[in-house]
Design a protein around this motif. Structure first.
Motif, PDB file in Angstrom:
ATOM      1  N   LEU A 125      10.612   5.906  -1.889  1.00  0.00           N
ATOM      2  CA  LEU A 125      11.237   7.227  -1.853  1.00  0.00           C
ATOM      3  C   LEU A 125      12.166   7.386  -0.655  1.00  0.00           C
ATOM      4  O   LEU A 125      13.233   7.984  -0.760  1.00  0.00           O
ATOM      5  CB  LEU A 125      10.148   8.311  -1.841  1.00  0.00           C
ATOM      6  N   VAL A 126      11.750   6.838   0.485  1.00  0.00           N
ATOM      7  CA  VAL A 126      12.606   6.962   1.673  1.00  0.00           C
ATOM      8  C   VAL A 126      13.877   6.140   1.505  1.00  0.00           C
ATOM      9  O   VAL A 126      14.964   6.560   1.895  1.00  0.00           O
ATOM     10  CB  VAL A 126      11.837   6.531   2.940  1.00  0.00           C
ATOM     11  N   LEU A 127      13.745   4.956   0.920  1.00  0.00           N
ATOM     12  CA  LEU A 127      14.929   4.116   0.708  1.00  0.00           C
ATOM     13  C   LEU A 127      15.752   4.585  -0.484  1.00  0.00           C
ATOM     14  O   LEU A 127      16.871   4.113  -0.691  1.00  0.00           O
ATOM     15  CB  LEU A 127      14.503   2.655   0.501  1.00  0.00           C
ATOM     16  N   THR A 131       5.097   3.442  -2.510  1.00  0.00           N
ATOM     17  CA  THR A 131       5.651   4.718  -2.987  1.00  0.00           C
ATOM     18  C   THR A 131       6.493   5.388  -1.912  1.00  0.00           C
ATOM     19  O   THR A 131       7.623   5.826  -2.159  1.00  0.00           O
ATOM     20  CB  THR A 131       4.508   5.665  -3.400  1.00  0.00           C
ATOM     21  N   GLN A 132       5.948   5.455  -0.720  1.00  0.00           N
ATOM     22  CA  GLN A 132       6.668   6.108   0.378  1.00  0.00           C
ATOM     23  C   GLN A 132       7.946   5.354   0.723  1.00  0.00           C
ATOM     24  O   GLN A 132       9.012   5.953   0.884  1.00  0.00           O
ATOM     25  CB  GLN A 132       5.753   6.186   1.598  1.00  0.00           C
ATOM     26  N   ILE A 133       7.852   4.036   0.821  1.00  0.00           N
ATOM     27  CA  ILE A 133       9.025   3.233   1.159  1.00  0.00           C
ATOM     28  C   ILE A 133      10.108   3.384   0.095  1.00  0.00           C
ATOM     29  O   ILE A 133      11.285   3.557   0.404  1.00  0.00           O
ATOM     30  CB  ILE A 133       8.611   1.759   1.334  1.00  0.00           C
ATOM     31  N   ASP A 169       0.808  -1.213   0.000  1.00  0.00           N
ATOM     32  CA  ASP A 169       0.000   0.000   0.000  1.00  0.00           C
ATOM     33  C   ASP A 169       0.846   1.271   0.000  1.00  0.00           C
ATOM     34  O   ASP A 169       0.531   2.244  -0.670  1.00  0.00           O
ATOM     35  CB  ASP A 169      -0.918   0.025   1.230  1.00  0.00           C
ATOM     36  N   PHE A 170       1.912   1.272   0.784  1.00  0.00           N
ATOM     37  CA  PHE A 170       2.759   2.457   0.918  1.00  0.00           C
ATOM     38  C   PHE A 170       4.071   2.292   0.168  1.00  0.00           C
ATOM     39  O   PHE A 170       5.075   2.920   0.504  1.00  0.00           O
ATOM     40  CB  PHE A 170       3.018   2.753   2.405  1.00  0.00           C
TER      41      PHE A 170
END
Lengths: 210, 210
Positions: free
Chosen positions: B179-181, B175-177, B172-173
């Motif tokens: 970008l953070v990684l 995209t966020q993971i 689900d997230f």
DNA sequence: GGAAAGCTTGACCGGGCGGTCAACATAACC
DNA sequence: GGTTATGTTGACCGCCCGGTCAAGCTTTCC
């Protein structure tokens, strides 16, 4: 910073902006960006639709303003994680803060969830910028604790992902949790159980507890 | 169950249905129910829009059919949790299955997330019915293990919420993971780190590991 | 008090949406 | 081979959406 006398006009303007943002937060959170209509937000705010466009121009601008405002709050929750903190106390404080945020601002959390699910078209810059920098900074602190043998070795960034997921699920998936628990709404009891579970997994998993 | 010879017509029909459902899964997952348009789904399926309406009638019916199909798969992942299993092996197997599901069917996971975020208008009956029953059944197993002193005491239902959240966040997230990684896409490496982290928290938190 | 600037709002617009339909094509059945 | 059931499709419809605007209203400033 600067508020001289703050005239009646400016005061009403501030109030209108807050009024619209509050309504938008609620509508966007449950309907998503596409599902929300300016008419619905206007109705929730008790204002004519044209008034929203006067203040924010477009639907996307209103949405963006809302995201920016909420992101500021979201990023301010890791303060407890500092090199000189005790690992268990720092993580417990962080988890409790995140959980409280899910409880007090579920709409905000849902809004983020919606945005990220959509691929974060408006938020990707912030995620790759401010959020990433903050995660790197706090991960360095955790790596220090691990090197000193003060907690079990984990990939700190994935630990953050896990904590975010577990805490935000009480806002984002509130409907599912409510239905599985067979309660009309999530209350003190449910959040206390949630906090206890998350704390047990994180502190226990990192060997910070008996 | 019953396929006699299965004529050419019926065969093509099955293929068309699958073709439309696959396209719908992808479009609904990233755009949400309201954000997805029948025209977009038709384009993704390589079919004229009117053809989708011939097979599914309405957009909502197509969406509902998709949800029902995916829910069946979703509910079949807890098989490893049985009274005679070893707690650590059972939970590890469950977590790995959930994580693999996030990896191989991220669209399906996102679709559920979207639906639940919206208040689960089409899914609430299933959540309060089949899912709830299954959670109660598996929770009873966990309570048995706890009573026998084979794992640390937790509220089993909240443990499930935590496991669902941690594993589904990788879909689900994503995209966020990502970008953070700072990686272009989640690959083997990221999922292995994720599995390791979730296993450490759950097995460590429940005192199922050294 | 009067002009200028800022705010409010009902009415309106073009566009894209879900959905329909009639005309046609193809397979199935006797 | 002819009739019927099933599938295919471009053209079309009414509706609701985000956004605009002109006309009126209210505060501010000199």
């Amino acid at each position: 910073m600067d508020q001289p006398p703050l005239g009646r006009r400016a005061q009403q303007r501030q109030q209108r902006l807050a009024q619209i943002l509050a309504a938008a937060e609620q509508v966007f959170a449950t309907a998503g960006f596409e599902g929300a209509s300016m008419a619905a937000i206007a109705a929730a705010a008790g204002l004519p639709k044209a008034n929203l466009h006067y203040y924010f121009g477009t639907k996307e601008a209103l949405y963006a303003a809302l995201l920016e405002e909420l992101l500021r709050l979201w990023l301010s929750a890791t303060d407890a994680i500092r090199p000189d903190s005790a690992p268990d106390a720092a993580l417990e404080s962080y988890i409790r803060a995140k959980m409280e945020w899910s409880r007090s601002r579920p709409h905000a959390s849902k809004l983020f969830a919606n945005e990220v699910l959509r691929g974060a078209p408006l938020l990707s810059a912030h995620l790759a910028g401010g959020l990433r920098a903050q995660v790197e900074e706090k991960s360095a602190v955790l790596r220090g604790w691990i090197a000193e043998g003060r907690m079990a070795p984990v990939e700190p960034r994935h630990l953050f992902f896990a904590i975010w997921a577990m805490t935000q699920t009480y806002a984002d998936f509130e409907t599912q949790i409510r239905l599985v628990l067979d309660v009309p709404a999530l209350g003190e009891r449910e959040f206390e159980d949630g906090v206890a579970t998350v704390l047990r997994l994180v502190l226990g998993g990192l060997a910070l507890r008996a």
